[in-house]
Scaffold this active site. Structure first.
Site, PDB file in Angstrom:
ATOM      1  N   TRP A  45       0.848  -1.202   0.000  1.00 14.27           N
ATOM      2  CA  TRP A  45       0.000   0.000   0.000  1.00 14.27           C
ATOM      3  C   TRP A  45       0.878   1.245   0.000  1.00 14.27           C
ATOM      4  O   TRP A  45       1.925   1.259   0.658  1.00 14.27           O
ATOM      5  CB  TRP A  45      -0.879   0.035   1.246  1.00 14.27           C
ATOM      6  N   LEU A  46       0.404   2.266  -0.703  1.00 12.54           N
ATOM      7  CA  LEU A  46       1.225   3.466  -0.880  1.00 12.54           C
ATOM      8  C   LEU A  46       1.620   4.123   0.452  1.00 12.54           C
ATOM      9  O   LEU A  46       2.795   4.205   0.784  1.00 12.54           O
ATOM     10  CB  LEU A  46       0.476   4.477  -1.765  1.00 12.54           C
ATOM     11  N   GLY A 178      -7.475   7.026   2.521  1.00 12.52           N
ATOM     12  CA  GLY A 178      -6.825   6.181   3.529  1.00 12.52           C
ATOM     13  C   GLY A 178      -7.702   5.973   4.754  1.00 12.52           C
ATOM     14  O   GLY A 178      -7.396   5.171   5.618  1.00 12.52           O
ATOM     15  N   ASP A 180     -10.984   4.894   5.113  1.00 17.33           N
ATOM     16  CA  ASP A 180     -12.062   4.285   4.325  1.00 17.33           C
ATOM     17  C   ASP A 180     -13.505   4.603   4.704  1.00 17.33           C
ATOM     18  O   ASP A 180     -14.300   4.975   3.863  1.00 17.33           O
ATOM     19  CB  ASP A 180     -11.883   2.766   4.331  1.00 17.33           C
ATOM     20  N   GLU A 419      -3.569  -2.568  14.566  1.00 18.84           N
ATOM     21  CA  GLU A 419      -3.864  -1.602  13.491  1.00 18.84           C
ATOM     22  C   GLU A 419      -4.421  -0.306  14.080  1.00 18.84           C
ATOM     23  O   GLU A 419      -4.091   0.781  13.628  1.00 18.84           O
ATOM     24  CB  GLU A 419      -4.874  -2.246  12.522  1.00 18.84           C
TER      25      GLU A 419
HETATM   26  C1  9WN Z   1      -8.268  -0.440   1.571  1.00 15.66           C
HETATM   27  C2  9WN Z   1      -3.541  -1.020   4.421  1.00 15.66           C
HETATM   28  C3  9WN Z   1      -4.773  -0.141   4.285  1.00 15.66           C
HETATM   29  C4  9WN Z   1      -4.523   1.290   4.770  1.00 15.66           C
HETATM   30  C5  9WN Z   1      -5.816   2.088   4.845  1.00 15.66           C
HETATM   31  C6  9WN Z   1      -6.821   1.306   5.691  1.00 15.66           C
HETATM   32  C7  9WN Z   1      -7.061  -0.089   5.094  1.00 15.66           C
HETATM   33  C8  9WN Z   1      -7.810  -1.040   2.904  1.00 15.66           C
HETATM   34  C9  9WN Z   1      -8.805  -2.120   3.321  1.00 15.66           C
HETATM   35  O1  9WN Z   1      -5.821  -0.772   5.010  1.00 15.66           O
HETATM   36  O2  9WN Z   1      -7.691   0.037   3.833  1.00 15.66           O
HETATM   37  O3  9WN Z   1      -7.261   0.414   1.093  1.00 15.66           O
HETATM   38  O4  9WN Z   1      -8.884  -3.125   2.647  1.00 15.66           O
HETATM   39  O5  9WN Z   1      -9.462  -1.969   4.339  1.00 15.66           O
HETATM   40  O6  9WN Z   1      -8.011   1.999   5.826  1.00 15.66           O
HETATM   41  O7  9WN Z   1      -5.566   3.353   5.401  1.00 15.66           O
HETATM   42  O8  9WN Z   1      -3.639   1.930   3.912  1.00 15.66           O
HETATM   43  O9  9WN Z   1      -3.061  -0.955   5.727  1.00 15.66           O
END
Ligand code: 9WN
Length: 487
Positions: A45-46, A178, A180, A419
């Protein structure tokens, strides 16, 4: 990743916490990229990679630089750096390549599969932090390798995503923010709810959808977004796909379009860093880009109303007046006039955002507040890192330390890298063995003012009647020289 030799000045119990963080990062290491967590998030993830690099730099600066550079593998021909670059693993991620089918439209720089959206542009921040740990020659090499792609990414944001030249960048999916399921985004997304979800909602049987989701196999459903919200977000992906991921097409659909306050704040800061990186590498930035950067900074002011900053609807120009932690991120951008700072600090440390632990993602008196549910209340370590950084640059050292001490207490009370954490009782939630929590803890433990942070953490733990940070009492105010604290 190297072994991460022990830090001699750290008390032994914090050494243990540091060892756990290192273990988490090692366990999530996929070569030159790090996944956010072992089960729920198996790809890159970015913004996760950026926070991870900020921690890894203390252990292995070359590996941290590789983490940042690896993001360029996913770059699209239009300059976009995608929010997820898919690893070649068995795909059990709930929003994997088959949902996006981007390979029909573009080939990424490395041919890797990706999503068709982006994420908060933390790359320049990560690059500068990593750069601080490299020797001057390695730093310039790193900056030169990064710059062409980084410039194109910022240009993409300021052109493709600001087609009417308003100064602010527009997002096309809440995943780009980010955060969601943050309430303003979910409200903006409501009109595009799929018909079958609406019907189930009306009948009060929306939980029938629970059985269809994959993510809730890894983490309890009540700690994530609701199934109705999730299936609505999948619907947005479908619309984006049908629009070939082009903003010109997307704006003609019902897809929510939001000038997200947190994303734009991060971009303003990233722009400042980009200027610094380019200057050091002896690269001249395009004039059009520097103009856009200036306009973006100025436009942040349009998001202020009365006592906080809000996101804005791109189509109507109306502010989305639902308060969240995102409203404090202009502090990180450095765009807040001095006379507003103390009010914002007071608000973020008030019982609304700091019922017992802070800074919560949604105020505790908000009807949407759920202490253990994702972006609807929990404390996130990365957001608190950004806020503390902003506060420090505004000279609010005491407040910055409160935030960092609180994070230290939250992590050390379980000794695990969750998390997110409940602002009510401090318990961890969401995925465990989460990389950015581990990485940002490493960053915190490497701070020169760690003893002062530990002392603040100990006082907070006494106040709350909890055990607090291991080793904290070794660093009381009495046995340390007074900190030069302007806060
Ligand atoms: C969708 C990876 C990512 C974070 C995001 C967080 C969550 C993803 C998901 O996880 O999102 O991008 O599948 O729930 O909200 O901030 O980058 O950790």
């Amino acid at each position: 990743m190297s072994t991460g030799t022990s830090v001699p000045t750290l008390p032994s119990d914090l050494q243990d916490l540091r060892a756990t963080a290192l273990e988490v990062l090692r366990g999530n290491d996929l070569g030159d990229v790090t996944r956010p967590s072992p089960t729920l998030y198996p790809h890159q993830w970015l913004w996760d990679s950026c926070f991870i690099a900020i921690g890894l730099r203390h252990v292995d600066p070359a590996r941290a630089a590789a983490e940042v550079l690896s993001l360029l593998r996913g770059q699209w021909p239009n300059g976009m750096i995608p929010h997820v670059i898919f690893a070649e693993v068995d795909d059990f991620y709930h929003a994997g390549p088959q949902r996006w089918r981007c390979d029909r439209y573009v080939v990424t720089a490395s041919g890797a599969q990706s999503t068709g959206i982006t994420q908060p542009p933390m790359i320049a921040e990560a690059a500068v932090r990593v750069g601080e740990m490299l020797d001057p020659k390695a730093r310039i090499d790193f900056y030169r390798a990064l710059l062409p792609g980084l410039i194109r990414f910022h240009e993409f944001l300021h052109t493709e995503r600001d087609p009417d030249d308003e100064g602010l960048v527009t997002l096309v999916h809440s995943w780009e923010s980010g955060m969601d399921n943050t309430p303003p985004w979910m409200e903006a997304t409501l009109p595009i709810t799929p018909r079958r979800v609406k019907v189930l909602r009306r009948l009060g049987t929306a939980e029938a959808l629970d059985a269809l989701r994959r993510d809730a196999k890894e983490v309890p459903a009540e700690e994530r977004l609701t199934s109705a919200d999730l299936f609505t977000l999948y619907r947005v992906v479908r619309e984006l796909r049908r629009s070939c991921y082009s903003f010109r097409n997307i704006r003609e659909t019902e897809v929510p379009l939001v000038q997200d306050v947190a994303f734009n704040a991060i971009l303003v800061r990233a722009n400042d860093h980009l200027v610094e990186i380019a200057a050091e590498a002896g690269v001249k930035l395009p004039k059009r880009l520097t103009r856009s950067m200036r306009r973006c900074r100025e436009a942040m002011e349009q998001l202020w109303s009365q006592s906080t900053y809000f996101s804005r609807d791109f189509r109507t120009g109306e502010l989305l007046r639902h308060e969240t932690v995102g409203g404090f991120l202009p502090l990180y951008a450095g765009v807040v006039p001095e006379e507003r700072i103390d009010g914002l600090v007071k608000a973020m440390t008030s019982p609304r955002y700091w019922p017992r632990y802070g800074v919560a993602s949604v105020p505790a008196d908000d009807p949407a507040f759920l202490p253990r549910c994702y972006w609807q209340g929990p404390v996130w370590v990365n957001i608190n890192w950004l806020l503390a950084d902003g506060l420090e640059r505004y000279g609010r050292l005491e407040a910055a330390r409160e935030l960092r001490a609180n994070v230290l207490n939250l992590i050390s009370s379980s000794g695990q890298m969750f998390e997110y954490y409940s602002p009510l009782d401090g318990t961890g939630a969401g995925s465990n063995s989460f990389s950015w929590t581990a990485a940002l803890l490493l960053d915190l433990l490497a701070r020169p003012d760690l003893p002062e942070i530990q002392a603040v953490a100990a006082r907070a733990a006494d106040r709350l009647g909890t055990t607090g940070v291991p080793g904290a009492r070794r660093a009381t105010d009495e046995d340390r020289p007074a900190a030069a604290d302007a806060g």
